[in-house]
Each structure stands twice: as structure tokens, then as C-alpha cells.
Design an enzyme around this catalytic site. Structure first.
Site, PDB file in Angstrom:
ATOM      1  N   ARG A  25       3.193  15.965 -41.670  1.00 58.92           N
ATOM      2  CA  ARG A  25       2.346  16.857 -42.463  1.00 58.92           C
ATOM      3  C   ARG A  25       2.650  18.316 -42.101  1.00 58.92           C
ATOM      4  NH1 ARG A  25      -3.426  14.376 -41.295  1.00 58.92           N
ATOM      5  NH2 ARG A  25      -2.354  13.751 -39.403  1.00 58.92           N
ATOM      6  N   LYS A  72      -6.874  -0.122 -43.171  1.00 56.37           N
ATOM      7  CA  LYS A  72      -6.904   0.469 -41.832  1.00 56.37           C
ATOM      8  C   LYS A  72      -7.698  -0.423 -40.877  1.00 56.37           C
ATOM      9  CE  LYS A  72      -7.217   5.162 -41.480  1.00 56.37           C
ATOM     10  NZ  LYS A  72      -7.978   6.434 -41.525  1.00 56.37           N
ATOM     11  N   GLU A  84      -1.782  15.679 -30.961  1.00 50.33           N
ATOM     12  CA  GLU A  84      -1.058  14.476 -31.368  1.00 50.33           C
ATOM     13  C   GLU A  84       0.092  14.274 -30.388  1.00 50.33           C
ATOM     14  OE1 GLU A  84       0.118  14.058 -35.452  1.00 50.33           O
ATOM     15  OE2 GLU A  84      -1.761  14.908 -36.161  1.00 50.33           O
ATOM     16  N   CYS A 116      -3.289  20.510 -38.277  1.00 47.81           N
ATOM     17  CA  CYS A 116      -4.385  21.326 -37.731  1.00 47.81           C
ATOM     18  C   CYS A 116      -4.184  22.828 -37.808  1.00 47.81           C
ATOM     19  CB  CYS A 116      -4.649  20.910 -36.291  1.00 47.81           C
ATOM     20  SG  CYS A 116      -4.950  19.167 -36.147  1.00 47.81           S
ATOM     21  N   THR A 137     -13.695  18.908 -37.525  1.00 48.63           N
ATOM     22  CA  THR A 137     -13.594  20.370 -37.462  1.00 48.63           C
ATOM     23  C   THR A 137     -14.325  20.978 -38.657  1.00 48.63           C
ATOM     24  OG1 THR A 137     -11.491  20.201 -36.317  1.00 48.63           O
ATOM     25  CG2 THR A 137     -11.934  22.280 -37.448  1.00 48.63           C
ATOM     26  N   ASN A 152      -7.822  27.032 -31.843  1.00 49.84           N
ATOM     27  CA  ASN A 152      -6.595  26.731 -32.586  1.00 49.84           C
ATOM     28  C   ASN A 152      -5.928  27.997 -33.120  1.00 49.84           C
ATOM     29  OD1 ASN A 152      -6.445  24.037 -32.166  1.00 49.84           O
ATOM     30  ND2 ASN A 152      -6.954  23.404 -34.247  1.00 49.84           N
ATOM     31  N   LYS A 209       6.320  17.654 -34.560  1.00 53.36           N
ATOM     32  CA  LYS A 209       6.497  17.830 -33.112  1.00 53.36           C
ATOM     33  C   LYS A 209       6.973  16.493 -32.558  1.00 53.36           C
ATOM     34  CE  LYS A 209       2.715  17.397 -30.532  1.00 53.36           C
ATOM     35  NZ  LYS A 209       1.426  17.703 -29.930  1.00 53.36           N
ATOM     36  N   LYS A 227     -13.900  25.937 -31.845  1.00 51.99           N
ATOM     37  CA  LYS A 227     -12.770  25.118 -32.287  1.00 51.99           C
ATOM     38  C   LYS A 227     -11.763  25.958 -33.089  1.00 51.99           C
ATOM     39  CE  LYS A 227     -10.225  21.763 -33.746  1.00 51.99           C
ATOM     40  NZ  LYS A 227      -9.437  20.847 -32.976  1.00 51.99           N
TER      41      LYS A 227
END
Ligand code: UGA
Length: 439
Positions: free
Chosen positions: A337, A37, A161, A270, A125, A217, A330, A213
Site C-alpha cells: 500500500r 478472514k 508492520e 499509515c 487512529t 507519526n 518496507k 498518535k
């Protein structure tokens, strides 16, 4: 100090925030233990697909505003250290804090013999109470005292995202969970340089910031499941249409129009994870989570609408050619995922259907799961060619360019299941058009 800020963990949140800070003139050190990475980032080749990311990376590296390291110990070269490591789910849905615990231990050992005052910002989170655990961990391994030698702030992330850069630079709100005036001043000074105008900062306690948080969500996920529930009702009414309901109730300011789109269910890394984590955390406190259990139950079964239509229209699916447009959870991401496409493909394969799929950028990730058990098309036209049914699973813009005549010309039978309501019934009235939430 060599750097203004360090990030430990260069995943979605860490990398997006790091490049945005660098773009605002902050000297950033990015740390990740994954050397592959790090090498990609060094070459301005983002490991995640995100609009503007590669351009911002290139600029940050060229201007020397983003440096990279594989050693957590290097964070001592920065005054403010952001923790942006993952908090994955355990089997029972609760979150696993092992990465954040390890990172805080490494930081503690690194700062042990350094005089400087450090601020550690938890952006990952985490459930309420985690900051206190992290403080204990830091004190234990550094032999230093919270508030005297270091401070801990909770600053959850709300970026989506697909629009990560824009969301990071222009957030609706910045939540800062902080107990000391000193830490508040330090973080405000940094944020003022990044979010220049009218900072929408909400100051609260670390535990409240952690809960904000999850509440954020979970409420968004609840809106979606609620609309999916209404869509099931609308589907059973001859002229029912969930979109008409959405448009009207969205005009009510108390409800707001966003996140009211019925579809095939929410996915991603998420919502499913965070709703499960809040349920598990509530259980520990003896609080019943019926509301969130229903949110998950609706989400888990929402994709079955597709099979109700398939059963009615095609009967046995063995040997039937089914094309799937859209694989990502999406649009504007290659992330699959917890994507609904996976559930649908698995069931189609169980029923022995022949599956051909297409996604503008998520074909490769899907190949890692399904290999050669399905076929991968290069574009939407070749995906739907000769198929008995086309299911639209992700609302990519390019699918909207397809016209009714394309489906008629290319498909064996122009049977369409619009899982994301990208077409209008009126426009498609010459086809066998079915859609989520349409009677
Ligand atoms: C979500 C939140 O929106 C972010 O605020 C948060 O920071 C992020 O999780 C996180 O915790 O890291 P994200 O998972 O990137 O962001 O994606 P969303 O745009 O929220 O979409 C999640 C899922 O809900 C997608 O599968 C989408 O198709 C679905 N969705 C969304 C609907 O079915 N209907 C809607 O009206 C909106």
C-alpha cells in the site's frame, strides 16, 4: 463474563494486539465481519504476513484463549471492548469514520439491555474529538450514560508492520486517554497483566491521546522527508554523502539516530494517510500546515531521483530492461500500500521500459496491480539477469547478499541505483553505482 477483552476489527492492529493479549493469558474474543478472514484466523493461518503471528495464533487457539465471531453483538460477552476498525482516507485526505461509527452503534445496541459496566477502548487512529462523537453515538443508541453505564478510553497504537508482535509486547509507551478514575483502574488492571514490568503508561485526556498518535507519526514522517531533502543537496555535491550527515547528526541525543534514513520516500498505510488527515484536520481549525505539506511534497517527488539518474545514464527508456529489487513499502512485509515501487513501475511503463521485478513475498500483491504488463522473477539473480539497470527499492536483507561480481556476471550493463543505501560505494567502485544521497 466469558471473555476479558473483545476486539472489533481484526486488521493489522486488532489481530496483533489480540494474539499478544491471548499469549499473556487474557481470554480474547476477536470480531470481524469478514468471514474469509475469520476462517483463516480460526485455522491459525494469519491473513497478514507478520513474524511470529502464525505460531502465536496457533497457541492462542489451542489454549482456547482466542475465540472468533462475525457478530459485533457478541462483544457483550467481554467487559473491555477494543475498537480496532480501519479509518480510511477520504478524497480530501480527511479520515472517514464510517466503520468506527457503525461499530459503536452496533455495540450500543448490543449493550442496551445489559446491566454490566463496559469500557470501550478506541485503538483505531482517529482525529481529536472523535471519542466525544463516539460517546454521543453510544449514548444515543444504548440510552445509557457515559461514566455511569460505560466508559470510553483512547489508546492509540504505535506498532510497526514487520515487527508488530515485538512492538505490541514491548512498547516504548502506552498512551491512555481517559477522563474517569474508574476507567483508569479497569484498564490499568488489564495492562498490568500484559506489560508486566515498569509500565510506561502516559495518562492524558482522550483528545490529547488522539493528537499524540498523529503528532508521533507526522514527526517521524517529517524526519524522513527532511533527510530526503538533505539527500538531494548531498547528491549535488561531488563528494556528498547523506549517510555521513545522518551518522553525525544522529549522535545528537536531541535528534536521535532513528528514522533518519534517506531513501525513495515513505509508504505504507499509515504515514501518508495520517499526515494527510492531520493536514485536513488542521484546516478545519484554521491552522496552516505548510510544514506537513512540504513533508508530503518531498515524499511525492523523492522517487524522481531514480529517473534523473536513468535519464543521464540510459537516455530514452523505451525497450530498456529495468530490474527492480523490492516491492513492499518496507522489508519484512508483503504490504505494497502506497509503496514507492508502484510509482516507479508506473513511470517506467509510461516510458515503455521492460520491467522485471522481484520481492521475497510481495510479488503476488504486485501482480494484482500490474498483471502481465511486467514480469515477476523468482529470485534476485533471475531478476537482474540481462538488465540494463537495477533499482533497489526495498532494503530486504537477502539483497545485501548480492556481490559486485554477481551484478557484473548477470547484468547486461552493471548499472545500479541503490534507493535504500544497502551497498557501500567502496565495495561497488568497479560498477556504475549510483545511490540516493550520494554525490
Ligand atoms: C508507522 C509507525 O512507525 C508506527 O509507529 C505506527 O504505529 C504505524 O505507522 C501506524 O500508524 O500504524 P509502519 O507504517 O508500519 O509504522 O512502518 P515504518 O517502519 O514506520 O515505515 C514507514 C515508511 O517509512 C517505510 O516506507 C520506510 O521505508 C520509510 N522509512 C522509515 C524511511 O524512508 N526512512 C527511515 O529512516 C525510516
Amino acid at each position: 463474563m466469558e471473555y476479558d477483552v473483545a476486539f472489533v476489527g481484526l486488521g493489522y492492529v486488532g489481530l496483533s494486539t489480540a494474539v499478544c493479549f491471548a499469549d499473556r493469558g487474557i481470554n480474547v474474543l476477536g470480531v470481524d465481519i469478514d468471514s474469509k478472514k475469520i476462517n483463516r484466523i480460526k485455522n491459525a493461518d494469519s491473513p497478514i504476513h507478520e513474524k511470529y503471528m502464525n505460531e502465536l495464533l496457533e497457541k492462542a487457539i489451542k489454549k482456547n484463549r482466542l475465540s472468533l465471531s462475525r457478530k459485533v453483538a457478541d462483544v457483550t460477552k467481554a467487559k473491555i471492548i477494543f475498537l480496532t476498525v480501519g479509518t480510511p482516507s477520504r478524497k480530501n485526505g480527511s479520515i472517514d469514520l464510517k466503520y468506527i461509527e457503525q461499530a459503536s452503534k452496533d455495540i450500543a445496541i448490543a449493550i442496551k439491555d445489559i446491566e454490566e459496566y463496559f469500557v470501550i477502548v478506541i485503538k483505531s487512529t482517529v482525529v481529536p474529538g472523535t471519542a466525544l462523537k463516539i460517546i454521543d453515538n453510544l449514548e444515543k443508541h444504548s440510552r445509557k450514560k457515559n461514566s455511569i453505564h460505560f466508559g470510553v478510553i483512547v489508546n492509540p497504537e504505535f506498532l510497526q508492520e514487520g515487527s508488530a508482535i515485538n512492538d505490541t509486547l514491548r512498547p516504548d509507551k502506552i498512551v491512555v486517554g481517559v477522563n474517569s478514575e474508574k476507567d483508569k483502574k479497569i484498564i490499568y488492571k488489564l495492562f498490568k497483566k500484559i506489560y508486566r514490568k515498569n509500565l510506561p503508561i502516559v495518562y492524558t485526556t482522550p483528545s490529547n491521546a488522539e493528537l499524540i498518535k498523529y503528532a508521533n507519526n507526522s514527526l517521524l514522517a517529517t524526519k524522513i522527508s527532511f533527510m530526503n531533502y538533505i539527500s538531494r543537496i548531498a547528491e549535488r555535491i561531488p563528494d556528498g554523502d547523506v549517510n555521513e550527515i545522518k551518522n553525525a547528526i544522529g549522535m545528537d541525543k536531541r535528534i536521535s539516530e532513528s528514522f533518519l534514513n534517506a531513501g525513495l520516500g515513505f509508504g505504507g498505510s499509515c504515514f501518508p494517510k495520517d499526515v494527510k488527515a492531520l493536514i485536513a484536520f488542521s484546516k478545519e481549525l484554521g491552522v496552516n500546515s505548510e510544514i506537513l505539506q512540504s513533508v508530503l511534497a518531498i515524499n511525492d517527488t523523492q522517487f524522481m531521483s531514480v529517473f534523473n539518474i536513468l535519464n543521464k545514464e540510459l537516455g530514452q527508456l523505451e525497450g530498456k530492461r529495468i530490474s527492480i529489487l523490492g516491492l513492499a513499502f518496507k522489508p519484512e512485509t508483503d504490504d505494497i500500500r502506497d509503496a514507492t515501487s508502484i510509482k516507479i513501475i508506473k513511470r517506467l511503463l509510461d516510458k515503455k521500459a521492460k520491467v522485471r521485478v522481484y520481492d521475497p513475498i510481495a510479488n503476488n500483491n504486485t501482480k494484482r496491480i500490474f498483471g502481465s504488463s511486467i514480469t515477476y522473477a523468482k529470485d534476485s539473480e533471475s531478476c537482474i539477469r540481462n538488465s540494463d539497470c537495477c533499482i533497489i527499492v526495498t532494503e530486504w536483507k537477502e539483497f545485501k547478499m548480492l556481490k559486485p561480481k554477481d551484478f557484473i556476471r548477470l547484468m547486461k550493463r552493471p548499472l545500479i541505483i541503490d534507493g535504500r543505501r544497502i551497498f557501500s560505494k567502496k565495495q561497488f567502485n568497479k560498477l556504475e553505482y549510483h545511490a540516493i544521497g550520494l554525490g
